[in-house]
Design an enzyme around this catalytic site. Structure first.
Site, PDB file in Angstrom:
ATOM      1  N   ASP A  33      57.911  38.133 -66.051  1.00 25.05           N
ATOM      2  CA  ASP A  33      57.047  36.968 -65.868  1.00 25.05           C
ATOM      3  C   ASP A  33      57.230  35.987 -67.024  1.00 25.05           C
ATOM      4  OD1 ASP A  33      55.166  35.373 -64.682  1.00 25.05           O
ATOM      5  OD2 ASP A  33      53.443  36.583 -65.272  1.00 25.05           O
ATOM      6  N   ASN A  81      55.759  35.018 -53.392  1.00 23.06           N
ATOM      7  CA  ASN A  81      56.527  33.938 -54.026  1.00 23.06           C
ATOM      8  C   ASN A  81      57.079  32.910 -53.029  1.00 23.06           C
ATOM      9  OD1 ASN A  81      57.946  36.011 -56.688  1.00 23.06           O
ATOM     10  ND2 ASN A  81      56.133  34.700 -56.714  1.00 23.06           N
TER      11      ASN A  81
HETATM   12  C1  FPP Z   1      58.351  34.875 -63.015  1.00 29.13           C
HETATM   13  O1  FPP Z   1      58.386  33.682 -63.710  1.00 29.13           O
HETATM   14  C2  FPP Z   1      59.588  35.282 -62.494  1.00 29.13           C
HETATM   15  C3  FPP Z   1      59.920  35.322 -61.170  1.00 29.13           C
HETATM   16  C4  FPP Z   1      59.320  34.569 -60.057  1.00 29.13           C
HETATM   17  C5  FPP Z   1      60.971  36.196 -60.790  1.00 29.13           C
HETATM   18  C6  FPP Z   1      62.296  35.577 -61.005  1.00 29.13           C
HETATM   19  C7  FPP Z   1      62.986  36.260 -62.108  1.00 29.13           C
HETATM   20  C8  FPP Z   1      64.168  35.851 -62.536  1.00 29.13           C
HETATM   21  C9  FPP Z   1      64.862  34.700 -61.919  1.00 29.13           C
HETATM   22  C10 FPP Z   1      64.806  36.532 -63.657  1.00 29.13           C
HETATM   23  C11 FPP Z   1      65.604  37.671 -63.184  1.00 29.13           C
HETATM   24  C12 FPP Z   1      66.757  37.329 -62.401  1.00 29.13           C
HETATM   25  C13 FPP Z   1      67.465  38.204 -61.691  1.00 29.13           C
HETATM   26  C14 FPP Z   1      68.764  37.783 -61.163  1.00 29.13           C
HETATM   27  C15 FPP Z   1      66.999  39.584 -61.432  1.00 29.13           C
HETATM   28  P1  FPP Z   1      57.339  32.588 -63.275  1.00 29.13           P
HETATM   29  O2  FPP Z   1      58.080  31.505 -62.588  1.00 29.13           O
HETATM   30  O3  FPP Z   1      56.245  33.199 -62.478  1.00 29.13           O
HETATM   31  O4  FPP Z   1      56.817  32.123 -64.672  1.00 29.13           O
HETATM   32  P2  FPP Z   1      55.409  31.443 -64.982  1.00 29.13           P
HETATM   33  O5  FPP Z   1      54.356  32.469 -64.694  1.00 29.13           O
HETATM   34  O6  FPP Z   1      55.516  31.103 -66.419  1.00 29.13           O
HETATM   35  O7  FPP Z   1      55.308  30.229 -64.092  1.00 29.13           O
END
Ligand code: FPP
Length: 261
Positions: A33, A81
Protein backbone atom coordinates in the site's frame (compact mmCIF):
# COMPACT_ATOMS: atom_id res chain seq x y z
CA UNK A 1 19.26 -22.37 -11.23
CA UNK A 2 18.68 -21.85 -7.52
CA UNK A 3 18.14 -25.35 -6.09
CA UNK A 4 19.32 -25.15 -2.47
CA UNK A 5 16.65 -26.49 -0.12
CA UNK A 6 14.36 -24.24 1.91
CA UNK A 7 16.03 -25.59 5.03
CA UNK A 8 19.56 -24.69 3.87
CA UNK A 9 18.44 -21.19 2.98
CA UNK A 10 16.65 -20.74 6.31
CA UNK A 11 19.79 -21.79 8.18
CA UNK A 12 21.86 -19.26 6.25
CA UNK A 13 19.27 -16.47 6.63
CA UNK A 14 18.85 -17.27 10.31
CA UNK A 15 22.60 -16.95 10.77
CA UNK A 16 22.64 -13.61 8.93
CA UNK A 17 19.74 -12.24 10.99
CA UNK A 18 20.86 -13.77 14.27
CA UNK A 19 17.68 -15.83 14.71
CA UNK A 20 16.82 -19.52 14.66
CA UNK A 21 15.99 -21.02 11.22
CA UNK A 22 12.57 -22.07 12.59
CA UNK A 23 11.81 -18.40 13.23
CA UNK A 24 11.74 -17.68 9.48
CA UNK A 25 8.10 -17.64 8.29
CA UNK A 26 7.10 -20.22 5.70
CA UNK A 27 4.46 -17.96 4.15
CA UNK A 28 4.63 -14.17 3.98
CA UNK A 29 1.62 -12.28 2.62
CA UNK A 30 2.03 -8.60 1.75
CA UNK A 31 -0.47 -5.77 1.38
CA UNK A 32 1.50 -3.37 -0.83
CA UNK A 33 0.00 0.00 0.00
CA UNK A 34 1.01 3.63 -0.45
CA UNK A 35 2.01 3.86 -4.12
CA UNK A 36 -0.41 6.73 -4.71
CA UNK A 37 0.77 8.72 -1.69
CA UNK A 38 4.41 8.08 -2.57
CA UNK A 39 3.79 9.66 -5.99
CA UNK A 40 1.55 12.50 -4.80
CA UNK A 41 4.08 13.61 -2.17
CA UNK A 42 6.65 13.93 -4.96
CA UNK A 43 4.28 15.87 -7.22
CA UNK A 44 4.11 12.89 -9.60
CA UNK A 45 1.05 11.24 -11.18
CA UNK A 46 -0.20 8.17 -9.29
CA UNK A 47 0.81 5.77 -12.05
CA UNK A 48 4.47 6.55 -11.37
CA UNK A 49 3.95 5.29 -7.82
CA UNK A 50 2.66 1.99 -9.20
CA UNK A 51 5.57 1.83 -11.62
CA UNK A 52 8.05 2.37 -8.81
CA UNK A 53 6.15 -0.14 -6.65
CA UNK A 54 6.49 -2.76 -9.37
CA UNK A 55 10.23 -2.09 -9.69
CA UNK A 56 10.98 -3.22 -6.15
CA UNK A 57 9.00 -6.48 -6.32
CA UNK A 58 11.69 -8.56 -7.98
CA UNK A 59 14.47 -7.85 -5.48
CA UNK A 60 12.09 -8.41 -2.54
CA UNK A 61 10.91 -11.71 -4.01
CA UNK A 62 14.53 -12.76 -4.53
CA UNK A 63 15.28 -11.87 -0.93
CA UNK A 64 12.38 -14.08 0.19
CA UNK A 65 13.75 -16.91 -1.99
CA UNK A 66 17.15 -16.50 -0.34
CA UNK A 67 15.58 -16.58 3.13
CA UNK A 68 13.97 -19.97 2.45
CA UNK A 69 10.43 -18.58 2.50
CA UNK A 70 8.14 -21.08 0.77
CA UNK A 71 5.21 -18.83 -0.20
CA UNK A 72 5.10 -15.11 -0.92
CA UNK A 73 1.65 -13.73 -1.69
CA UNK A 74 1.36 -10.16 -2.97
CA UNK A 75 -1.94 -8.31 -2.87
CA UNK A 76 -1.68 -6.75 -6.30
CA UNK A 77 -5.26 -5.79 -7.22
CA UNK A 78 -8.40 -6.30 -5.19
CA UNK A 79 -11.89 -6.80 -6.60
CA UNK A 80 -12.69 -3.43 -5.04
CA UNK A 81 -9.87 -1.75 -7.02
CA UNK A 82 -12.04 -1.81 -10.17
CA UNK A 83 -13.77 1.25 -8.66
CA UNK A 84 -10.64 3.35 -9.32
CA UNK A 85 -10.55 5.79 -12.29
CA UNK A 86 -10.48 3.91 -15.61
CA UNK A 87 -7.08 5.32 -16.60
CA UNK A 88 -5.52 3.99 -13.37
CA UNK A 89 -7.12 0.56 -13.78
CA UNK A 90 -6.04 0.40 -17.44
CA UNK A 91 -2.51 1.36 -16.47
CA UNK A 92 -2.35 -1.30 -13.73
CA UNK A 93 -3.61 -3.99 -16.14
CA UNK A 94 -0.99 -2.96 -18.70
CA UNK A 95 1.64 -2.98 -15.93
CA UNK A 96 0.77 -6.53 -14.79
CA UNK A 97 0.70 -7.99 -18.31
CA UNK A 98 4.10 -6.50 -19.22
CA UNK A 99 5.58 -7.15 -15.78
CA UNK A 100 4.70 -10.85 -15.90
CA UNK A 101 6.27 -11.22 -19.29
CA UNK A 102 9.42 -9.47 -18.08
CA UNK A 103 9.99 -11.49 -14.89
CA UNK A 104 9.70 -14.98 -16.41
CA UNK A 105 13.45 -15.47 -16.99
CA UNK A 106 14.17 -14.43 -13.41
CA UNK A 107 11.46 -16.75 -12.03
CA UNK A 108 13.01 -19.62 -13.97
CA UNK A 109 16.52 -18.77 -12.80
CA UNK A 110 15.37 -18.56 -9.16
CA UNK A 111 13.33 -21.79 -9.44
CA UNK A 112 10.14 -19.90 -8.44
CA UNK A 113 6.66 -21.28 -9.11
CA UNK A 114 4.11 -18.63 -10.04
CA UNK A 115 0.43 -18.73 -9.06
CA UNK A 116 -2.60 -16.53 -9.68
CA UNK A 117 -4.72 -16.03 -6.58
CA UNK A 118 -8.12 -14.63 -7.53
CA UNK A 119 -11.07 -14.81 -9.90
CA UNK A 120 -10.44 -14.70 -13.64
CA UNK A 121 -13.56 -12.70 -14.55
CA UNK A 122 -13.35 -9.76 -15.55
CA UNK A 123 -9.57 -9.63 -16.05
CA UNK A 124 -8.65 -8.57 -19.61
CA UNK A 125 -7.54 -11.36 -21.95
CA UNK A 126 -3.93 -10.12 -22.24
CA UNK A 127 -3.56 -10.25 -18.44
CA UNK A 128 -5.11 -13.74 -18.29
CA UNK A 129 -2.76 -14.90 -21.06
CA UNK A 130 0.23 -13.44 -19.18
CA UNK A 131 -0.87 -15.13 -15.94
CA UNK A 132 -1.51 -18.48 -17.64
CA UNK A 133 1.80 -18.49 -19.50
CA UNK A 134 3.73 -17.57 -16.33
CA UNK A 135 1.98 -20.35 -14.38
CA UNK A 136 2.64 -22.79 -17.23
CA UNK A 137 6.35 -22.19 -17.69
CA UNK A 138 7.12 -22.03 -13.96
CA UNK A 139 5.14 -25.20 -13.14
CA UNK A 140 8.34 -27.26 -13.50
CA UNK A 141 10.01 -25.25 -10.71
CA UNK A 142 10.25 -26.58 -7.17
CA UNK A 143 11.25 -23.52 -5.13
CA UNK A 144 9.24 -20.66 -3.60
CA UNK A 145 5.67 -20.08 -4.75
CA UNK A 146 5.01 -16.47 -5.72
CA UNK A 147 1.29 -15.77 -5.57
CA UNK A 148 -0.16 -12.70 -7.27
CA UNK A 149 -3.48 -11.86 -5.68
CA UNK A 150 -4.96 -10.18 -8.73
CA UNK A 151 -8.67 -9.48 -8.95
CA UNK A 152 -8.76 -10.99 -5.47
CA UNK A 153 -11.37 -10.64 -2.74
CA UNK A 154 -11.43 -12.91 0.26
CA UNK A 155 -15.20 -12.96 0.68
CA UNK A 156 -15.59 -13.78 -3.01
CA UNK A 157 -13.05 -16.58 -2.62
CA UNK A 158 -15.18 -18.01 0.21
CA UNK A 159 -18.33 -17.60 -1.93
CA UNK A 160 -16.61 -19.54 -4.73
CA UNK A 161 -15.60 -22.29 -2.30
CA UNK A 162 -19.13 -22.54 -0.85
CA UNK A 163 -20.66 -22.70 -4.33
CA UNK A 164 -18.27 -25.47 -5.38
CA UNK A 165 -18.98 -27.45 -2.21
CA UNK A 166 -22.76 -26.99 -2.55
CA UNK A 167 -22.53 -28.29 -6.11
CA UNK A 168 -20.46 -31.30 -4.99
CA UNK A 169 -23.01 -32.05 -2.25
CA UNK A 170 -25.88 -31.72 -4.74
CA UNK A 171 -24.11 -34.10 -7.11
CA UNK A 172 -23.62 -36.60 -4.29
CA UNK A 173 -19.81 -36.27 -4.36
CA UNK A 174 -19.51 -35.11 -0.77
CA UNK A 175 -21.52 -35.68 2.42
CA UNK A 176 -22.27 -32.26 4.00
CA UNK A 177 -21.25 -33.76 7.36
CA UNK A 178 -17.77 -34.42 5.92
CA UNK A 179 -17.19 -30.68 5.33
CA UNK A 180 -14.60 -29.53 7.83
CA UNK A 181 -11.88 -26.83 7.95
CA UNK A 182 -9.54 -28.92 5.81
CA UNK A 183 -12.17 -29.41 3.10
CA UNK A 184 -12.96 -25.69 3.02
CA UNK A 185 -9.23 -24.84 2.81
CA UNK A 186 -8.93 -27.28 -0.08
CA UNK A 187 -11.57 -25.32 -2.01
CA UNK A 188 -9.85 -21.93 -1.65
CA UNK A 189 -7.58 -20.46 -4.33
CA UNK A 190 -4.63 -21.28 -2.04
CA UNK A 191 -5.52 -24.98 -1.71
CA UNK A 192 -2.56 -26.99 -0.45
CA UNK A 193 -0.55 -23.94 0.66
CA UNK A 194 0.78 -23.39 4.14
CA UNK A 195 -1.29 -20.57 5.70
CA UNK A 196 0.44 -17.18 6.00
CA UNK A 197 2.57 -16.90 9.14
CA UNK A 198 3.28 -13.23 8.65
CA UNK A 199 1.18 -10.47 7.05
CA UNK A 200 3.08 -7.30 6.20
CA UNK A 201 1.22 -4.08 5.42
CA UNK A 202 2.97 -0.94 4.24
CA UNK A 203 1.91 2.71 4.59
CA UNK A 204 0.53 2.45 8.09
CA UNK A 205 -3.12 1.50 7.62
CA UNK A 206 -4.42 -0.90 10.27
CA UNK A 207 -6.84 -2.89 8.11
CA UNK A 208 -7.07 -6.26 6.39
CA UNK A 209 -8.90 -5.03 3.26
CA UNK A 210 -10.56 -8.36 2.45
CA UNK A 211 -7.21 -10.20 2.16
CA UNK A 212 -6.96 -13.96 2.87
CA UNK A 213 -9.48 -13.76 5.73
CA UNK A 214 -9.72 -17.53 6.21
CA UNK A 215 -6.00 -18.21 5.77
CA UNK A 216 -4.67 -15.53 8.17
CA UNK A 217 -6.58 -16.76 11.24
CA UNK A 218 -3.34 -17.25 13.20
CA UNK A 219 -0.96 -14.99 11.26
CA UNK A 220 1.22 -12.38 12.92
CA UNK A 221 0.92 -8.77 11.70
CA UNK A 222 3.64 -6.31 10.87
CA UNK A 223 2.57 -2.81 9.85
CA UNK A 224 5.07 -0.18 8.81
CA UNK A 225 4.53 3.48 7.91
CA UNK A 226 6.91 3.12 4.95
CA UNK A 227 5.16 3.47 1.57
CA UNK A 228 5.44 0.42 -0.66
CA UNK A 229 7.87 1.98 -3.21
CA UNK A 230 10.24 2.72 -0.30
CA UNK A 231 10.03 -0.78 1.18
CA UNK A 232 13.63 -1.98 1.05
CA UNK A 233 15.30 -5.31 1.81
CA UNK A 234 16.25 -3.85 5.22
CA UNK A 235 12.55 -3.15 5.86
CA UNK A 236 11.74 -6.75 4.94
CA UNK A 237 14.43 -7.97 7.35
CA UNK A 238 12.87 -5.79 10.07
CA UNK A 239 9.54 -7.54 9.54
CA UNK A 240 11.26 -10.95 9.75
CA UNK A 241 12.98 -9.95 12.98
CA UNK A 242 9.70 -8.67 14.44
CA UNK A 243 8.06 -11.98 13.51
CA UNK A 244 10.89 -13.96 15.09
CA UNK A 245 10.35 -12.09 18.35
CA UNK A 246 6.64 -13.01 18.57
CA UNK A 247 5.34 -15.83 20.73
CA UNK A 248 2.69 -17.76 18.81
CA UNK A 249 0.34 -19.84 20.89
CA UNK A 250 -2.44 -20.86 18.43
CA UNK A 251 -4.97 -20.72 21.27
CA UNK A 252 -2.78 -22.85 23.56
CA UNK A 253 -1.17 -21.53 26.76
CA UNK A 254 2.30 -22.68 25.80
CA UNK A 255 4.28 -20.61 23.29
CA UNK A 256 5.36 -22.40 20.07
CA UNK A 257 8.27 -21.51 17.84
CA UNK A 258 7.00 -18.97 15.29
CA UNK A 259 6.32 -21.41 12.40
CA UNK A 260 4.94 -24.35 14.42
CA UNK A 261 1.21 -25.04 14.09
C1 FPP B 1 -1.67 0.36 -3.36
O1 FPP B 1 -1.28 1.67 -3.58
C2 FPP B 1 -1.25 -0.55 -4.34
C3 FPP B 1 -2.06 -1.19 -5.23
C4 FPP B 1 -3.39 -0.79 -5.71
C5 FPP B 1 -1.58 -2.41 -5.79
C6 FPP B 1 -0.67 -2.16 -6.93
C7 FPP B 1 0.70 -2.53 -6.56
C8 FPP B 1 1.71 -2.35 -7.39
C9 FPP B 1 1.51 -1.78 -8.74
C10 FPP B 1 3.06 -2.70 -6.97
C11 FPP B 1 3.35 -4.11 -7.27
C12 FPP B 1 3.41 -4.44 -8.66
C13 FPP B 1 3.42 -5.69 -9.14
C14 FPP B 1 3.77 -5.89 -10.54
C15 FPP B 1 3.12 -6.86 -8.29
P1 FPP B 1 -2.41 2.76 -3.55
O2 FPP B 1 -2.62 3.23 -4.93
O3 FPP B 1 -3.62 2.23 -2.87
O4 FPP B 1 -1.72 3.85 -2.67
P2 FPP B 1 -2.45 4.98 -1.80
O5 FPP B 1 -3.19 4.27 -0.71
O6 FPP B 1 -1.32 5.80 -1.31
O7 FPP B 1 -3.36 5.73 -2.74
Amino acid sequence: MNTRSFEEKRIEAGRRLGISPEAIPRHVAVIMDGNGRWATERGLPRFQGHEQGAKIVESLATHCVNCGIEYLTLYSFSMQNWKRPKEEVDFLMYLYASYLEGIRPSLMEKNVQFAHVGRREPLPQDVLDALDETVRITSVNTGMTLGFALNYGSRTEIVDAVRALAQEAKDGQIDPQAIDEQVIGDHLYTAGWHDPDLVVRTSGEMRISNFLLWQISYAEFYVTDVYWPDFTLEELDKSLLAYASRQRRFGDTKPKTPTQG
